[in-house]
Design a protein around this motif. Structure first.
Motif, PDB file in Angstrom:
ATOM      1  N   MET A  96       0.856  -1.209  -0.120  1.00  0.00           N
ATOM      2  CA  MET A  96      -0.244  -0.056  -0.100  1.00  0.00           C
ATOM      3  C   MET A  96       0.853   1.201   0.140  1.00  0.00           C
ATOM      4  SD  MET A  96      -2.833   1.486  -0.188  1.00  0.00           S
ATOM      5  CE  MET A  96      -3.765   0.034  -0.005  1.00  0.00           C
ATOM      6  N   MET A  97       1.891   1.274   0.755  1.00  0.00           N
ATOM      7  CA  MET A  97       2.756   2.311   0.825  1.00  0.00           C
ATOM      8  C   MET A  97       3.344   2.653  -0.526  1.00  0.00           C
ATOM      9  SD  MET A  97       2.290   3.574   3.724  1.00  0.00           S
ATOM     10  CE  MET A  97       3.566   4.875   4.020  1.00  0.00           C
ATOM     11  N   GLU A  98       3.943   1.819  -0.990  1.00  0.00           N
ATOM     12  CA  GLU A  98       4.542   1.750  -2.437  1.00  0.00           C
ATOM     13  C   GLU A  98       3.405   2.371  -3.481  1.00  0.00           C
ATOM     14  OE1 GLU A  98       7.759   1.691  -5.228  1.00  0.00           O
ATOM     15  OE2 GLU A  98       7.559   1.516  -2.937  1.00  0.00           O
ATOM     16  N   SER A  99       2.314   1.886  -3.253  1.00  0.00           N
ATOM     17  CA  SER A  99       1.315   2.328  -4.359  1.00  0.00           C
ATOM     18  C   SER A  99       0.863   3.754  -4.236  1.00  0.00           C
ATOM     19  CB  SER A  99       0.143   1.276  -4.421  1.00  0.00           C
ATOM     20  OG  SER A  99      -0.603   1.632  -3.142  1.00  0.00           O
ATOM     21  N   ARG A 100       1.148   4.293  -3.266  1.00  0.00           N
ATOM     22  CA  ARG A 100       0.553   5.472  -2.932  1.00  0.00           C
ATOM     23  C   ARG A 100       2.149   6.412  -3.222  1.00  0.00           C
ATOM     24  NH1 ARG A 100      -1.568   5.428   3.341  1.00  0.00           N
ATOM     25  NH2 ARG A 100      -3.822   4.469   2.629  1.00  0.00           N
ATOM     26  N   ARG A 101       2.822   6.175  -3.793  1.00  0.00           N
ATOM     27  CA  ARG A 101       4.146   7.146  -4.420  1.00  0.00           C
ATOM     28  C   ARG A 101       3.924   7.475  -5.888  1.00  0.00           C
ATOM     29  NH1 ARG A 101       9.662   5.945  -2.902  1.00  0.00           N
ATOM     30  NH2 ARG A 101      10.132   5.656  -5.039  1.00  0.00           N
ATOM     31  N   ALA A 102       4.455   8.376  -6.188  1.00  0.00           N
ATOM     32  CA  ALA A 102       4.063   8.874  -7.783  1.00  0.00           C
ATOM     33  C   ALA A 102       4.195   7.689  -8.522  1.00  0.00           C
ATOM     34  CB  ALA A 102       4.900   9.770  -7.965  1.00  0.00           C
ATOM     35  N   PRO A 103       3.103   7.641  -9.495  1.00  0.00           N
ATOM     36  CA  PRO A 103       3.186   6.609 -10.579  1.00  0.00           C
ATOM     37  C   PRO A 103       4.707   6.291 -11.200  1.00  0.00           C
ATOM     38  CG  PRO A 103       1.147   7.744 -10.947  1.00  0.00           C
ATOM     39  CD  PRO A 103       2.101   8.538  -9.732  1.00  0.00           C
ATOM     40  N   GLU A 104       5.367   7.308 -11.411  1.00  0.00           N
ATOM     41  CA  GLU A 104       6.585   7.092 -12.143  1.00  0.00           C
ATOM     42  C   GLU A 104       7.628   6.629 -11.155  1.00  0.00           C
ATOM     43  OE1 GLU A 104       6.389  11.386 -10.807  1.00  0.00           O
ATOM     44  OE2 GLU A 104       4.990   9.977 -11.632  1.00  0.00           O
ATOM     45  N   LYS A 105       7.431   6.636 -10.023  1.00  0.00           N
ATOM     46  CA  LYS A 105       8.324   6.073  -8.764  1.00  0.00           C
ATOM     47  C   LYS A 105       7.933   4.747  -8.278  1.00  0.00           C
ATOM     48  CE  LYS A 105       9.844  10.836  -7.374  1.00  0.00           C
ATOM     49  NZ  LYS A 105       9.704  11.835  -6.295  1.00  0.00           N
ATOM     50  N   GLN A 106       7.036   4.162  -8.689  1.00  0.00           N
ATOM     51  CA  GLN A 106       6.330   3.061  -7.959  1.00  0.00           C
ATOM     52  C   GLN A 106       7.208   1.988  -8.584  1.00  0.00           C
ATOM     53  OE1 GLN A 106       2.235   2.419  -8.236  1.00  0.00           O
ATOM     54  NE2 GLN A 106       1.577   4.377  -7.727  1.00  0.00           N
ATOM     55  N   ASP A 107       7.404   0.943  -7.791  1.00  0.00           N
ATOM     56  CA  ASP A 107       8.316  -0.105  -8.027  1.00  0.00           C
ATOM     57  C   ASP A 107       7.032  -1.382  -8.158  1.00  0.00           C
ATOM     58  OD1 ASP A 107       9.538  -2.649  -8.200  1.00  0.00           O
ATOM     59  OD2 ASP A 107      11.226  -1.924  -6.826  1.00  0.00           O
TER      60      ASP A 107
END
Length: 202
Positions: free
Chosen positions: A108-119
């Protein structure tokens, strides 16, 4: 004693449920981790909730330590069995449930990052842990009413908290349809005042 918590933390919910089941009164301190003046850092160097501040000012963390402290504080209705084998069984369920929570929160925390920064690979890896964990919970519960020794315990509380978190954050998983025995357990838990009173906001 004061508990630093948030409404949506499954780990804090576990502590709140244990306190309610044990009839232990706690002062409740609602915190926002992202706030610059969040008091959690004064009590937990890791900056995580929950933290239980004792009357002498000392603090306990994480949730597994806090619930054991609360369970031994009064003799009323032990949620962690006194029998060693049963205690290990309950703790194993708790470890699996908390591990699923860890993976779900990380995704969930990763999915809340900016789309271009998500892994995307990281999210997929964490969600695979969630899926394997749910399957293991379902397999181990089988047709039993409760997780361990047909007796309500910390194992059921821990499982209920992760299921509640998934219901809040991952409705798209459809876990109640995939695992009807887990849905049955969660429905039974939600009839208890301790679960109803600590349900995260919709």
């Amino acid at each position: 004693m004061q508990l630093l918590y948030s409404h949506t933390s499954p780990y804090a919910r576990k502590v709140r449920i244990v306190a309610a089941e044990k009839r232990i009164e706690l002062g409740m301190v609602l915190v926002t981790l992202s706030a610059p003046d969040c008091p959690i850092h004064q009590h937990n160097p890791l900056g995580k909730i929950p933290a239980l501040v004792l009357d002498d000012g000392d603090a306990l963390y994480d949730s597994r330590v806090i619930v054991e402290y609360l369970d031994h504080r009064t003799p009323l209705g032990h949620l962690i069995p006194q029998d060693h084998s049963l205690k290990i069984a309950v703790r194993r369920w708790e470890a699996l449930a908390d591990g699923i929570c860890d993976a779900a929160v990380a995704a969930m925390m990763e999915s809340r990052r900016a789309p271009e920064k998500q892994d995307a690979a990281l999210i997929a890896k964490q969600m695979s842990k969630v899926e394997r964990g749910l399957q293991a919970l379902s397999d181990q519960l089988g047709s039993n009413r409760w997780c361990v020794n047909n007796t309500f315990s910390l194992a059921d509380i821990a499982v209920g908290c992760v299921l509640g978190y998934l219901e809040l954050r991952y409705q798209q998983l459809g876990w109640p349809e995939q695992y009807p025995n887990l849905a049955r357990l969660y429905a039974a838990l939600m009839k208890r005042a301790s679960f109803k009173d600590t349900a995260p906001p919709a």
